[in-house]
Design a protein around this motif. Structure first.
Motif, PDB file in Angstrom:
ATOM      1  N   ALA A 188      38.754  38.496  40.799  1.00 12.52           N
ATOM      2  CA  ALA A 188      37.677  38.067  40.193  1.00 12.52           C
ATOM      3  C   ALA A 188      36.859  36.672  40.713  1.00 12.52           C
ATOM      4  CB  ALA A 188      37.393  37.798  38.509  1.00 12.52           C
ATOM      5  N   ALA A 189      35.870  36.264  40.617  1.00 10.28           N
ATOM      6  CA  ALA A 189      35.008  35.188  41.287  1.00 10.28           C
ATOM      7  C   ALA A 189      35.469  33.973  40.498  1.00 10.28           C
ATOM      8  CB  ALA A 189      33.699  35.339  41.308  1.00 10.28           C
ATOM      9  N   THR A 190      35.784  34.058  39.204  1.00  7.26           N
ATOM     10  CA  THR A 190      36.476  32.863  38.434  1.00  7.26           C
ATOM     11  C   THR A 190      37.500  33.250  37.655  1.00  7.26           C
ATOM     12  OG1 THR A 190      34.743  33.259  36.752  1.00  7.26           O
ATOM     13  CG2 THR A 190      33.969  31.986  38.316  1.00  7.26           C
ATOM     14  N   ARG A 191      38.234  32.342  36.975  1.00 13.73           N
ATOM     15  CA  ARG A 191      39.390  32.498  36.175  1.00 13.73           C
ATOM     16  C   ARG A 191      38.498  32.931  34.848  1.00 13.73           C
ATOM     17  NH1 ARG A 191      42.817  30.829  32.262  1.00 13.73           N
ATOM     18  NH2 ARG A 191      45.020  30.821  32.611  1.00 13.73           N
ATOM     19  N   GLN A 192      37.490  32.625  34.589  1.00 11.26           N
ATOM     20  CA  GLN A 192      37.138  33.017  33.137  1.00 11.26           C
ATOM     21  C   GLN A 192      36.593  34.466  33.426  1.00 11.26           C
ATOM     22  OE1 GLN A 192      33.483  31.025  32.259  1.00 11.26           O
ATOM     23  NE2 GLN A 192      33.048  31.860  30.041  1.00 11.26           N
ATOM     24  N   LYS A 193      36.100  34.780  34.368  1.00 17.50           N
ATOM     25  CA  LYS A 193      35.824  36.377  34.628  1.00 17.50           C
ATOM     26  C   LYS A 193      36.985  37.133  34.694  1.00 17.50           C
ATOM     27  CE  LYS A 193      31.189  35.861  36.702  1.00 17.50           C
ATOM     28  NZ  LYS A 193      30.482  36.069  38.063  1.00 17.50           N
ATOM     29  N   LEU A 194      37.961  36.812  35.276  1.00 20.47           N
ATOM     30  CA  LEU A 194      39.238  37.423  35.062  1.00 20.47           C
ATOM     31  C   LEU A 194      39.927  37.726  33.857  1.00 20.47           C
ATOM     32  CD1 LEU A 194      41.739  38.811  36.912  1.00 20.47           C
ATOM     33  CD2 LEU A 194      42.805  36.561  37.203  1.00 20.47           C
ATOM     34  N   ALA A 195      39.835  36.452  32.994  1.00 24.60           N
ATOM     35  CA  ALA A 195      40.260  36.401  31.570  1.00 24.60           C
ATOM     36  C   ALA A 195      39.469  37.381  30.724  1.00 24.60           C
ATOM     37  CB  ALA A 195      40.085  34.997  31.244  1.00 24.60           C
ATOM     38  N   GLN A 196      38.033  37.638  31.027  1.00 28.86           N
ATOM     39  CA  GLN A 196      37.141  38.413  30.306  1.00 28.86           C
ATOM     40  C   GLN A 196      37.758  39.836  30.563  1.00 28.86           C
ATOM     41  OE1 GLN A 196      33.516  37.179  31.661  1.00 28.86           O
ATOM     42  NE2 GLN A 196      33.272  35.574  30.164  1.00 28.86           N
ATOM     43  N   SER A 197      38.106  40.021  31.669  1.00 28.17           N
ATOM     44  CA  SER A 197      38.750  41.565  32.011  1.00 28.17           C
ATOM     45  C   SER A 197      39.737  41.645  31.462  1.00 28.17           C
ATOM     46  CB  SER A 197      38.843  41.650  33.636  1.00 28.17           C
ATOM     47  OG  SER A 197      37.533  41.515  34.246  1.00 28.17           O
ATOM     48  N   ASP A 199      48.922  33.100  32.077  1.00 30.15           N
ATOM     49  CA  ASP A 199      49.592  32.254  32.685  1.00 30.15           C
ATOM     50  C   ASP A 199      49.849  32.444  34.204  1.00 30.15           C
ATOM     51  OD1 ASP A 199      49.894  30.502  30.490  1.00 30.15           O
ATOM     52  OD2 ASP A 199      51.826  31.229  29.793  1.00 30.15           O
ATOM     53  N   SER A 200      49.855  33.629  34.550  1.00 36.83           N
ATOM     54  CA  SER A 200      50.305  34.191  35.775  1.00 36.83           C
ATOM     55  C   SER A 200      48.867  34.186  36.646  1.00 36.83           C
ATOM     56  CB  SER A 200      50.790  35.434  35.801  1.00 36.83           C
ATOM     57  OG  SER A 200      52.085  35.297  35.349  1.00 36.83           O
ATOM     58  N   ALA A 201      47.659  33.712  36.149  1.00 35.60           N
ATOM     59  CA  ALA A 201      46.524  33.763  36.882  1.00 35.60           C
ATOM     60  C   ALA A 201      46.299  32.558  37.947  1.00 35.60           C
ATOM     61  CB  ALA A 201      45.267  33.678  36.082  1.00 35.60           C
ATOM     62  N   VAL A 202      46.094  32.930  39.252  1.00 33.58           N
ATOM     63  CA  VAL A 202      46.142  31.826  40.333  1.00 33.58           C
ATOM     64  C   VAL A 202      44.918  32.116  41.202  1.00 33.58           C
ATOM     65  CG1 VAL A 202      48.513  31.522  40.479  1.00 33.58           C
ATOM     66  CG2 VAL A 202      47.681  33.577  41.773  1.00 33.58           C
ATOM     67  N   GLU A 203      44.629  30.950  41.952  1.00 36.22           N
ATOM     68  CA  GLU A 203      43.351  31.160  42.699  1.00 36.22           C
ATOM     69  C   GLU A 203      43.909  31.411  44.114  1.00 36.22           C
ATOM     70  OE1 GLU A 203      39.246  28.717  43.640  1.00 36.22           O
ATOM     71  OE2 GLU A 203      40.852  27.668  42.968  1.00 36.22           O
ATOM     72  N   ARG A 204      43.378  32.381  44.741  1.00 39.38           N
ATOM     73  CA  ARG A 204      43.930  32.499  46.201  1.00 39.38           C
ATOM     74  C   ARG A 204      42.666  32.930  46.883  1.00 39.38           C
ATOM     75  NH1 ARG A 204      49.304  36.157  44.984  1.00 39.38           N
ATOM     76  NH2 ARG A 204      50.681  34.479  44.422  1.00 39.38           N
ATOM     77  N   ASP A 205      42.265  32.148  48.126  1.00 44.48           N
ATOM     78  CA  ASP A 205      41.280  32.713  49.129  1.00 44.48           C
ATOM     79  C   ASP A 205      39.856  32.742  48.224  1.00 44.48           C
ATOM     80  OD1 ASP A 205      43.075  32.863  51.140  1.00 44.48           O
ATOM     81  OD2 ASP A 205      43.588  34.931  50.588  1.00 44.48           O
ATOM     82  N   GLY A 206      39.664  31.888  47.293  1.00 45.07           N
ATOM     83  CA  GLY A 206      38.431  31.833  46.868  1.00 45.07           C
ATOM     84  C   GLY A 206      38.218  32.849  45.654  1.00 45.07           C
ATOM     85  N   THR A 207      39.367  33.355  45.249  1.00 46.06           N
ATOM     86  CA  THR A 207      39.011  34.546  44.182  1.00 46.06           C
ATOM     87  C   THR A 207      40.114  34.018  43.088  1.00 46.06           C
ATOM     88  OG1 THR A 207      40.329  36.380  45.303  1.00 46.06           O
ATOM     89  CG2 THR A 207      37.889  36.309  45.419  1.00 46.06           C
ATOM     90  N   TRP A 208      40.251  34.462  41.902  1.00 52.09           N
ATOM     91  CA  TRP A 208      41.190  34.593  40.814  1.00 52.09           C
ATOM     92  C   TRP A 208      41.745  36.084  40.654  1.00 52.09           C
ATOM     93  CZ3 TRP A 208      43.244  30.277  38.277  1.00 52.09           C
ATOM     94  CH2 TRP A 208      42.639  29.200  38.636  1.00 52.09           C
ATOM     95  N   THR A 209      43.131  35.875  40.775  1.00 51.04           N
ATOM     96  CA  THR A 209      43.895  37.044  40.744  1.00 51.04           C
ATOM     97  C   THR A 209      45.258  36.835  39.810  1.00 51.04           C
ATOM     98  OG1 THR A 209      44.868  38.945  41.964  1.00 51.04           O
ATOM     99  CG2 THR A 209      45.102  36.908  42.693  1.00 51.04           C
ATOM    100  N   MET A 210      46.215  37.736  39.570  1.00 51.36           N
ATOM    101  CA  MET A 210      47.513  37.450  39.369  1.00 51.36           C
ATOM    102  C   MET A 210      48.453  37.127  40.263  1.00 51.36           C
ATOM    103  SD  MET A 210      47.620  37.982  35.756  1.00 51.36           S
ATOM    104  CE  MET A 210      46.045  37.383  35.533  1.00 51.36           C
ATOM    105  N   CYS A 211      49.372  36.288  40.115  1.00 51.77           N
ATOM    106  CA  CYS A 211      50.289  35.833  41.257  1.00 51.77           C
ATOM    107  C   CYS A 211      51.378  36.931  41.400  1.00 51.77           C
ATOM    108  CB  CYS A 211      50.919  34.711  40.846  1.00 51.77           C
ATOM    109  SG  CYS A 211      51.892  34.520  39.326  1.00 51.77           S
ATOM    110  N   PHE A 212      51.477  37.812  40.574  1.00 53.20           N
ATOM    111  CA  PHE A 212      51.979  39.248  40.885  1.00 53.20           C
ATOM    112  C   PHE A 212      51.651  40.167  41.479  1.00 53.20           C
ATOM    113  CE2 PHE A 212      51.569  38.829  36.132  1.00 53.20           C
ATOM    114  CZ  PHE A 212      50.775  39.974  35.863  1.00 53.20           C
ATOM    115  N   ASN A 213      52.118  41.009  42.226  1.00 55.44           N
ATOM    116  CA  ASN A 213      51.770  42.562  42.702  1.00 55.44           C
ATOM    117  C   ASN A 213      51.981  43.556  41.510  1.00 55.44           C
ATOM    118  OD1 ASN A 213      52.243  45.169  44.013  1.00 55.44           O
ATOM    119  ND2 ASN A 213      50.983  44.053  45.664  1.00 55.44           N
ATOM    120  N   TYR A 214      50.750  44.150  41.134  1.00 54.04           N
ATOM    121  CA  TYR A 214      51.028  45.451  39.825  1.00 54.04           C
ATOM    122  C   TYR A 214      51.999  46.254  40.175  1.00 54.04           C
ATOM    123  CZ  TYR A 214      46.573  43.434  38.169  1.00 54.04           C
ATOM    124  OH  TYR A 214      45.573  42.616  37.628  1.00 54.04           O
ATOM    125  N   ALA A 215      52.159  46.528  41.513  1.00 56.83           N
ATOM    126  CA  ALA A 215      53.165  47.573  42.037  1.00 56.83           C
ATOM    127  C   ALA A 215      54.415  47.012  41.843  1.00 56.83           C
ATOM    128  CB  ALA A 215      53.084  48.112  43.438  1.00 56.83           C
TER     129      ALA A 215
END
Length: 266
Positions: free
Chosen positions: A144-153, A167-183
């Motif tokens: 997501a574009a922001t941590r808030q939007k990721l949190a809302q999802s 707690d595993s939300a991180v910013e990478r390349d301008g977007t917010w995602t989980m630091c782990f891979n879902y697979a």
């Protein structure tokens, strides 16, 4: 603020956090979807008597992603971590997945473990005990574009212990995602499905089993059975707590850990 450190073990890059201090070192292993920094509050509560050193286990936190996620993989990582940091025989704390890793480590490498605290860790993790042994990550929120939007999802999914996952939300390349891979998380869970009684009963180190009375992953009956079957194990109940005792009752969790470790050290 404590900065993560990097160590290369068994051909992989791992991140870990040494919360420092003069106290006796304690190795901490988080649960599935978790990461090392989640032990920060416990480290503060146990200082200065104990020094928490927490590993981002394979596929989690800032450690390298991909590869295999078997029981032997996780245990070998923890064993190498203790050897490389010269912590043996170590006091070990494990939550959920980390608890299984801890008691298998104690059984397979008894020289590396002095004692262990297991937070809501079931010895049976298959469908005979759990209604949902594996949490399906298919359809989980994309970056997501922001941590808030990721949190809302994530909030829209009505997940339990919402903060634990964020707690595993991180910013990478301008977007917010989980630091782990879902697979990777799916593979981790499938690798942890089983009945691990032989390993649980195959170790003799002192152990404390912390049980959240409202936990969907460790029933009161199984917790009592685990304690009764294994000599040197004490059961600590937490009424009103679920699977994430360290979040539901931080002070009570820390007190239980400290009380047990003090007794082992004495």
């Amino acid at each position: 603020m404590i900065a993560p450190q990097t160590i290369v073990m068994r051909g992989r890059s791992f991140s870990y956090m040494d919360f420092g201090g003069p106290g006796h070192p304690v190795v901490a292993l988080h649960g599935t979807f978790g990461r090392a920094l989640q032990f920060g509050q416990l480290a503060q509560r146990l200082a200065p008597d104990y020094r928490i050193i927490a590993l981002d286990q394979r596929g989690h936190g800032l450690s390298e992603q991909g590869g295999t996620f078997s029981r032997s993989d996780f245990v070998a990582d923890a064993a190498e971590f203790i050897r490389r940091l010269e912590l043996a025989p170590a006091l070990v704390i494990g939550h959920s997945l980390g608890g299984v890793n801890a008691f298998q480590l104690a059984a397979w490498h008894p020289d590396l473990v002095r004692a262990m605290v297991l937070e809501d860790t079931p010895v049976v993790t298959d469908a005979s005990e759990l209604t949902q042994p594996v949490v399906d990550t298919t359809g989980w929120p994309p970056p997501a574009a922001t941590r808030q939007k990721l949190a809302q999802s994530f909030a829209a999914m009505e997940m339990p212990a919402f903060g634990y996952f964020m707690d595993s939300a991180v910013e990478r390349d301008g977007t917010w995602t989980m630091c782990f891979n879902y697979a990777d998380m799916m593979a981790t869970q499938y690798g942890n499905v089983g009945r691990w009684w032989d390993d649980w009963l195959g170790s003799a180190q002192p152990a404390a089993l912390l049980h959240g009375a409202l936990s969907p992953l460790l029933s009161a009956q199984l917790a009592a059975g685990m304690t009764a079957e294994r000599p040197g194990t004490e059961l600590v109940e937490f009424p009103g707590c679920g699977h994430w005792i360290h979040r539901d009752d931080p002070s009570g969790h820390a007190l239980a850990v400290r009380t047990f470790l003090d007794r082992v050290q004495a």
